[in-house]
Design a protein around this motif. Sequence first.
Motif, PDB file in Angstrom:
ATOM      1  N   LEU A 139       0.843  -1.186   0.000  1.00  0.00           N
ATOM      2  CA  LEU A 139       0.000   0.000   0.000  1.00  0.00           C
ATOM      3  C   LEU A 139       0.885   1.245   0.000  1.00  0.00           C
ATOM      4  CD1 LEU A 139      -2.640  -1.109   2.663  1.00  0.00           C
ATOM      5  CD2 LEU A 139      -3.049  -0.888   0.201  1.00  0.00           C
ATOM      6  N   ALA A 140       0.781   2.055  -1.060  1.00  0.00           N
ATOM      7  CA  ALA A 140       1.495   3.333  -1.141  1.00  0.00           C
ATOM      8  C   ALA A 140       0.505   4.439  -0.790  1.00  0.00           C
ATOM      9  CB  ALA A 140       2.059   3.537  -2.541  1.00  0.00           C
ATOM     10  N   ILE A 141       0.893   5.291   0.156  1.00  0.00           N
ATOM     11  CA  ILE A 141      -0.027   6.283   0.710  1.00  0.00           C
ATOM     12  C   ILE A 141       0.583   7.675   0.585  1.00  0.00           C
ATOM     13  CG2 ILE A 141      -1.315   6.961   2.775  1.00  0.00           C
ATOM     14  CD1 ILE A 141      -0.780   3.959   3.717  1.00  0.00           C
ATOM     15  N   SER A 142      -0.227   8.620   0.157  1.00  0.00           N
ATOM     16  CA  SER A 142       0.228  10.004   0.015  1.00  0.00           C
ATOM     17  C   SER A 142      -0.744  10.914   0.744  1.00  0.00           C
ATOM     18  CB  SER A 142       0.304  10.376  -1.471  1.00  0.00           C
ATOM     19  OG  SER A 142       0.702  11.720  -1.634  1.00  0.00           O
ATOM     20  N   LYS A 143      -0.254  11.601   1.770  1.00  0.00           N
ATOM     21  CA  LYS A 143      -1.085  12.508   2.556  1.00  0.00           C
ATOM     22  C   LYS A 143      -0.774  13.942   2.135  1.00  0.00           C
ATOM     23  CE  LYS A 143      -1.230   9.136   6.273  1.00  0.00           C
ATOM     24  NZ  LYS A 143      -1.302   8.882   7.722  1.00  0.00           N
ATOM     25  N   ILE A 144      -1.797  14.761   1.958  1.00  0.00           N
ATOM     26  CA  ILE A 144      -1.572  16.056   1.315  1.00  0.00           C
ATOM     27  C   ILE A 144      -2.104  17.236   2.116  1.00  0.00           C
ATOM     28  CG2 ILE A 144      -1.439  15.115  -1.018  1.00  0.00           C
ATOM     29  CD1 ILE A 144      -4.334  15.872  -1.451  1.00  0.00           C
ATOM     30  N   ARG A 145      -2.410  17.029   3.396  1.00  0.00           N
ATOM     31  CA  ARG A 145      -2.812  18.170   4.228  1.00  0.00           C
ATOM     32  C   ARG A 145      -2.557  17.847   5.681  1.00  0.00           C
ATOM     33  NH1 ARG A 145      -9.121  18.826   3.190  1.00  0.00           N
ATOM     34  NH2 ARG A 145      -8.879  20.565   4.614  1.00  0.00           N
ATOM     35  N   GLY A 146      -2.500  18.874   6.514  1.00  0.00           N
ATOM     36  CA  GLY A 146      -2.291  18.681   7.938  1.00  0.00           C
ATOM     37  C   GLY A 146      -0.835  18.414   8.282  1.00  0.00           C
ATOM     38  N   ARG A 147      -0.638  18.019   9.535  1.00  0.00           N
ATOM     39  CA  ARG A 147       0.730  17.799  10.042  1.00  0.00           C
ATOM     40  C   ARG A 147       1.482  16.807   9.193  1.00  0.00           C
ATOM     41  NH1 ARG A 147       2.530  14.026  14.454  1.00  0.00           N
ATOM     42  NH2 ARG A 147       0.361  13.377  14.503  1.00  0.00           N
ATOM     43  N   TRP A 148       0.865  15.658   8.910  1.00  0.00           N
ATOM     44  CA  TRP A 148       1.567  14.634   8.135  1.00  0.00           C
ATOM     45  C   TRP A 148       1.663  15.021   6.661  1.00  0.00           C
ATOM     46  CZ3 TRP A 148       4.811  11.648  10.180  1.00  0.00           C
ATOM     47  CH2 TRP A 148       4.626  11.165  11.482  1.00  0.00           C
ATOM     48  N   GLY A 149       0.687  15.771   6.165  1.00  0.00           N
ATOM     49  CA  GLY A 149       0.766  16.227   4.786  1.00  0.00           C
ATOM     50  C   GLY A 149       1.969  17.112   4.551  1.00  0.00           C
ATOM     51  N   GLY A 150       2.204  18.067   5.459  1.00  0.00           N
ATOM     52  CA  GLY A 150       3.361  18.948   5.326  1.00  0.00           C
ATOM     53  C   GLY A 150       4.669  18.205   5.453  1.00  0.00           C
ATOM     54  N   PHE A 151       4.743  17.305   6.437  1.00  0.00           N
ATOM     55  CA  PHE A 151       5.965  16.522   6.616  1.00  0.00           C
ATOM     56  C   PHE A 151       6.244  15.675   5.382  1.00  0.00           C
ATOM     57  CE2 PHE A 151       7.975  12.512   7.780  1.00  0.00           C
ATOM     58  CZ  PHE A 151       9.155  12.952   8.366  1.00  0.00           C
ATOM     59  N   GLU A 152       5.206  15.006   4.866  1.00  0.00           N
ATOM     60  CA  GLU A 152       5.413  14.149   3.699  1.00  0.00           C
ATOM     61  C   GLU A 152       5.814  14.954   2.467  1.00  0.00           C
ATOM     62  OE1 GLU A 152       2.401  11.360   2.734  1.00  0.00           O
ATOM     63  OE2 GLU A 152       2.390  10.415   4.723  1.00  0.00           O
ATOM     64  N   THR A 153       5.271  16.153   2.319  1.00  0.00           N
ATOM     65  CA  THR A 153       5.645  16.986   1.173  1.00  0.00           C
ATOM     66  C   THR A 153       7.140  17.251   1.157  1.00  0.00           C
ATOM     67  OG1 THR A 153       3.496  18.047   0.870  1.00  0.00           O
ATOM     68  CG2 THR A 153       5.417  19.317   0.210  1.00  0.00           C
ATOM     69  N   LEU A 154       7.691  17.611   2.305  1.00  0.00           N
ATOM     70  CA  LEU A 154       9.133  17.867   2.376  1.00  0.00           C
ATOM     71  C   LEU A 154       9.930  16.579   2.194  1.00  0.00           C
ATOM     72  CD1 LEU A 154       9.133  20.446   5.315  1.00  0.00           C
ATOM     73  CD2 LEU A 154       9.172  20.900   2.854  1.00  0.00           C
ATOM     74  N   GLU A 155       9.415  15.472   2.736  1.00  0.00           N
ATOM     75  CA  GLU A 155      10.068  14.171   2.561  1.00  0.00           C
ATOM     76  C   GLU A 155      10.093  13.772   1.087  1.00  0.00           C
ATOM     77  OE1 GLU A 155       9.388   9.466   3.846  1.00  0.00           O
ATOM     78  OE2 GLU A 155       7.842  10.972   4.222  1.00  0.00           O
ATOM     79  N   LYS A 156       8.985  13.983   0.402  1.00  0.00           N
ATOM     80  CA  LYS A 156       8.919  13.662  -1.026  1.00  0.00           C
ATOM     81  C   LYS A 156       9.938  14.483  -1.810  1.00  0.00           C
ATOM     82  CE  LYS A 156       3.973  12.682  -0.643  1.00  0.00           C
ATOM     83  NZ  LYS A 156       2.630  13.272  -0.793  1.00  0.00           N
TER      84      LYS A 156
END
Length: 520
Positions: free
Chosen positions: A220-237
């Motif tokens: 399962l590949a998951i992409s979160k695009i808002r909130g605390r985890w959305g911001g963190f994942e954006t920078l990680e990406k």
Amino acid sequence: MKAGCITLVLILSVILYHGYSLKTPFHPKDLLPLLPRKISWPILNSLNSPINLLPTFVGSASFVNTSLGWKGACFYNTSAWMEFHNNSGTQFGGGTLHIKTANAHSWTCMDLYIFATPYRVTWDYYFLGRDHTLLFKEWEGKAEYEYVKNKGVSIFLMESGMLGTLQALWDVFPLFSNTGWGESSNLAFLKKHMMAEFEERPMPWVTNISVDDVHSGDFLAISKIRGRWGGFETLEKWVTGAYAGHTAVLLKDPEGKLWVGESGNENEEGQDVIAILPWDEWWEFELTKDDSNPHIALLPLHPSLRAKFNESAAWEYAKSMSGKPYGYHNLIFSWIDTVDGNYPPPLDAHLVASVMTVWNHIQPEYAANMWNEALNKRLGTKGLDLPDILVETEKRGLPFDKLLAIPEQDDWLYSDGKSTSCVVFILEMYKQAGLFDPITSSIQATEFTIKDTYTLNFFENDPSHLPKWCNAGDSVKLPFCQIKGKYRMELPGYNTMKPYPHMNERCPSLPPDYNRVQNC
């Protein structure tokens, strides 16, 4: 009338700035805040982004390096040198950092700097062209004195100056906002810096999944695009090149019940741990309670890998890890493989060291968890805090950028056990289940990013073999099954890379193309 005058000055400034060497009274960017908000903010937003928060390393001023010079964002002729003294009357004395600024590009600009040693971080700004000084009243003992004498005080320039940095701060907050504004900010960042497209899918945006069509080992590949985890994942990406920011894996028990294995599931105490959850419970949460607007894709294993997948070994591994902490220890080390090929500008190893120094002062326990133990592993030491680690690397003649690039080892045991992030947990399971045979012993799962994982040729490559409900109603037939999300998920390089020994241990990953060298 006022706006017209400002506009005229702005135009003249542009002409002078681009056409003549004469210093202008105003730089165009200095005047933008004076314009009406509807005019100035779109321009400022186009010039600045959260990346403008990142300072650029310009050099180190030391007793040895007496001729450090560079071009500032405001002052085009800038130089620095270090003077040691004992005005404090202490054992090791202190020092004065001299900064000379000259040849400003306008009358209204300024340069903003951060100064760091392993023991301290400070900042200053310079508005006038003259000699400036930064006083270090006394060193933190012999270790800091010796470090500064040999390595110097690291100097970082905020390229955007005061205005640009404040604007970038304003821009970075929405990335972590749990609002439509936050979501659009994350999408805009990824479109700009990773060339992501985010094409809208036809409704419905949730797939009616048949559990009978999924199997143990499916990804399962998951992409979160808002909130605390959305911001963190954006920078990680952005830094890793992955178009997903989180992962999970499916498992079926002997009775045919479907479960989800996930490293990074938040427990009742608010801690991120490894959890094995019933599919219905996990899926219900993603549909109704996850406010990060997760986009989820199911990546079915290839039939040949599915036949090879050792379910009992996978379950044994999953149960042995259940409840253990998320793998923060090696999170950044899956990304850093090279001395300079993994840092999107202006990131570099100097900046990483300074960020670590800041966090070491603000939250020492956090710093120890995120990198101190991992750095000790690489040095073969125990219990050294970050300043001691930096001093130890200096003693050994081991540059810090080379220390960061030393590959992580799957068998390293940390204070809270083996450390596995979301994707490392899955890859370790794949290793236990036999998917990397016969090269399992030469694969370090902790060196894989999410992108490295979904590019493995482990997944179904015949679209006709995908379940009938896969991408139903969408005219664009993805090579995997997107099961949730308004926007069509992109996984560049999906299912193309054959595993090889020591894979992903020396791979560059620079945006926007994230090109890798062969067999890195």
